[in-house]
Write an enzyme that holds these catalytic residues in place. Sequence first.
Site, PDB file in Angstrom:
ATOM      1  CE  LYS A  60      -3.514   4.868  -1.619  1.00  0.00           C
ATOM      2  NZ  LYS A  60      -4.505   5.175  -2.668  1.00  0.00           N
ATOM      3  CE1 TYR A  94      -4.091   1.966   0.667  1.00  0.00           C
ATOM      4  CE2 TYR A  94      -2.685   3.178   2.186  1.00  0.00           C
ATOM      5  CZ  TYR A  94      -3.866   3.070   1.472  1.00  0.00           C
ATOM      6  OH  TYR A  94      -4.810   4.072   1.550  1.00  0.00           O
TER       7      TYR A  94
HETATM    8  N1  LIG Z   1     -10.442   6.369   4.041  1.00  0.00           N
HETATM    9  C1  LIG Z   1      -9.212   6.729   4.403  1.00  0.00           C
HETATM   10  O1  LIG Z   1      -8.947   6.987   5.575  1.00  0.00           O
HETATM   11  C2  LIG Z   1      -8.135   6.838   3.357  1.00  0.00           C
HETATM   12  C3  LIG Z   1      -6.909   7.372   3.751  1.00  0.00           C
HETATM   13  C4  LIG Z   1      -5.905   7.501   2.813  1.00  0.00           C
HETATM   14  C5  LIG Z   1      -6.109   7.105   1.501  1.00  0.00           C
HETATM   15  N2  LIG Z   1      -7.306   6.571   1.145  1.00  0.00           N
HETATM   16  C6  LIG Z   1      -7.460   6.158  -0.262  1.00  0.00           C
HETATM   17  O2  LIG Z   1      -8.607   6.761  -0.822  1.00  0.00           O
HETATM   18  C7  LIG Z   1      -9.171   5.896  -1.810  1.00  0.00           C
HETATM   19  C8  LIG Z   1     -10.639   5.675  -1.502  1.00  0.00           C
HETATM   20  O3  LIG Z   1     -10.750   5.078  -0.215  1.00  0.00           O
HETATM   21  P1  LIG Z   1     -12.147   4.975   0.522  1.00  0.00           P
HETATM   22  O4  LIG Z   1     -11.875   5.191   1.947  1.00  0.00           O
HETATM   23  O5  LIG Z   1     -13.150   5.807  -0.176  1.00  0.00           O
HETATM   24  O6  LIG Z   1     -12.462   3.408   0.287  1.00  0.00           O
HETATM   25  P2  LIG Z   1     -13.865   2.639   0.061  1.00  0.00           P
HETATM   26  O7  LIG Z   1     -13.573   1.200   0.325  1.00  0.00           O
HETATM   27  O8  LIG Z   1     -14.953   3.306   0.825  1.00  0.00           O
HETATM   28  O9  LIG Z   1     -14.122   2.858  -1.503  1.00  0.00           O
HETATM   29  C9  LIG Z   1     -13.261   2.316  -2.468  1.00  0.00           C
HETATM   30  C10 LIG Z   1     -14.069   1.938  -3.697  1.00  0.00           C
HETATM   31  O10 LIG Z   1     -13.145   1.425  -4.682  1.00  0.00           O
HETATM   32  C11 LIG Z   1     -13.761   0.304  -5.301  1.00  0.00           C
HETATM   33  N3  LIG Z   1     -12.711  -0.559  -5.852  1.00  0.00           N
HETATM   34  C12 LIG Z   1     -11.843  -1.345  -5.170  1.00  0.00           C
HETATM   35  N4  LIG Z   1     -11.035  -1.988  -6.025  1.00  0.00           N
HETATM   36  C13 LIG Z   1     -11.391  -1.597  -7.276  1.00  0.00           C
HETATM   37  C14 LIG Z   1     -10.927  -1.925  -8.577  1.00  0.00           C
HETATM   38  N5  LIG Z   1      -9.925  -2.793  -8.753  1.00  0.00           N
HETATM   39  N6  LIG Z   1     -11.516  -1.345  -9.646  1.00  0.00           N
HETATM   40  C15 LIG Z   1     -12.551  -0.475  -9.477  1.00  0.00           C
HETATM   41  N7  LIG Z   1     -13.048  -0.140  -8.262  1.00  0.00           N
HETATM   42  C16 LIG Z   1     -12.463  -0.692  -7.175  1.00  0.00           C
HETATM   43  C17 LIG Z   1     -14.546  -0.378  -4.190  1.00  0.00           C
HETATM   44  O11 LIG Z   1     -15.549  -1.237  -4.716  1.00  0.00           O
HETATM   45  C18 LIG Z   1     -15.105   0.829  -3.434  1.00  0.00           C
HETATM   46  O12 LIG Z   1     -16.374   1.211  -3.944  1.00  0.00           O
HETATM   47  C19 LIG Z   1      -8.326   4.624  -1.798  1.00  0.00           C
HETATM   48  O13 LIG Z   1      -7.358   4.706  -2.824  1.00  0.00           O
HETATM   49  C20 LIG Z   1      -7.663   4.662  -0.445  1.00  0.00           C
HETATM   50  O14 LIG Z   1      -6.437   3.973  -0.466  1.00  0.00           O
HETATM   51  C21 LIG Z   1      -8.330   6.418   2.041  1.00  0.00           C
END
Ligand SMILES: NC(=O)c1ccc[n+]([C@@H]2O[C@H](COP(=O)([O-])OP(=O)(O)OC[C@H]3O[C@@H](n4cnc5c(N)ncnc54)[C@H](O)[C@@H]3O)[C@@H](O)[C@H]2O)c1
Length: 266
Positions: free
Chosen positions: A162, A158
């Site tokens: 990133k 991860y």
């Molecule tokens: N939530 C946090 O605290 C946080 C912090 C830092 C970074 N992020 C990053 O932000 C982004 C969104 O995270 P989130 O919290 O909204 O997650 P989430 O799980 O709520 O949403 C992610 C979405 O991506 C979709 N997905 C997963 N794999 C996929 C693929 N191969 N192709 C198409 N769609 C796919 C899932 O079905 C889901 O709907 C991610 O890249 C995550 O790493 C999140």
Amino acid sequence: MASYPELQGRVALITGGASGLGLAAARSLAGQGMRVAVADLDAGAAERAAMALGPSGGHLAFSGDVASQGDVHGWVAALLARHGRIDVLINSAGIPDSFLPTVEQDVADFRRLVDVHLTGTYLVTQAVAPTMLQQGRGSVINLSSVAGVLGLARRNAYSAAKAGIGMMTRTMGCEWAARGVRVNAIAPGYMLTPFAQRLIDEGKLDAARLRRRTPAGRLGTAQHVAEAMTFLASDAAAFITGVTLPVDGGYMAWGAASDAYEGPLD
Ligand SMILES: NC(=O)c1ccc[n+]([C@@H]2O[C@H](COP(=O)([O-])OP(=O)(O)OC[C@H]3O[C@@H](n4cnc5c(N)ncnc54)[C@H](O)[C@@H]3O)[C@@H](O)[C@H]2O)c1
């Protein structure tokens, strides 16, 4: 939410738009009058998300995998056939790491993480870029993380993915800056989305500990990230490119050996 009238009628593609940060961005951009395409691995959730944006806004749902070039090209072709342009791309599709010690990690998991986050961001951006360059305008917004900047044990794939997204943001931002296409990333701290809630529920993240480590003393919300994405999508950010913007309540700014927040946790 600030208002950006220039976004009215423009077209956005949001990967991972069926949940969490992507869904909040979809709502925010649709609220500015944009036509939004939600692309997600979860077909049903993508349909529901696009429907909920409003029936008359020209919103679309696509299902597939960001790591599949065939799926990605299909989305872009369908979006261009429908609207003839793409102004904003948000690369928000993502999955969590295994949280295993390095010596117990499975290389297949490592490859899948890098494939979804880093290769997926590359594939979708590469597919959309010719249209944006031809238009002479476009804004790409990638999702990095505090894990892409700070060292976190048990998060090899991860974190590497990133960090790679942060550098790809710079390289593409430099490549396209003179042609009106901006590429930026957001590095969220810990935001309460289904992604983070699952990790808390599974005991992989400790919410109280994270709040103490965050100068703001609380976890963020998807709305905090959506506000920043909407700004970066807008013409108000016209001279901003190649940047990774922390949206983290001060998490990455903190360097002392103590807790950052000593107030009540209610
Ligand atoms: N939530 C946090 O605290 C946080 C912090 C830092 C970074 N992020 C990053 O932000 C982004 C969104 O995270 P989130 O919290 O909204 O997650 P989430 O799980 O709520 O949403 C992610 C979405 O991506 C979709 N997905 C997963 N794999 C996929 C693929 N191969 N192709 C198409 N769609 C796919 C899932 O079905 C889901 O709907 C991610 O890249 C995550 O790493 C999140």
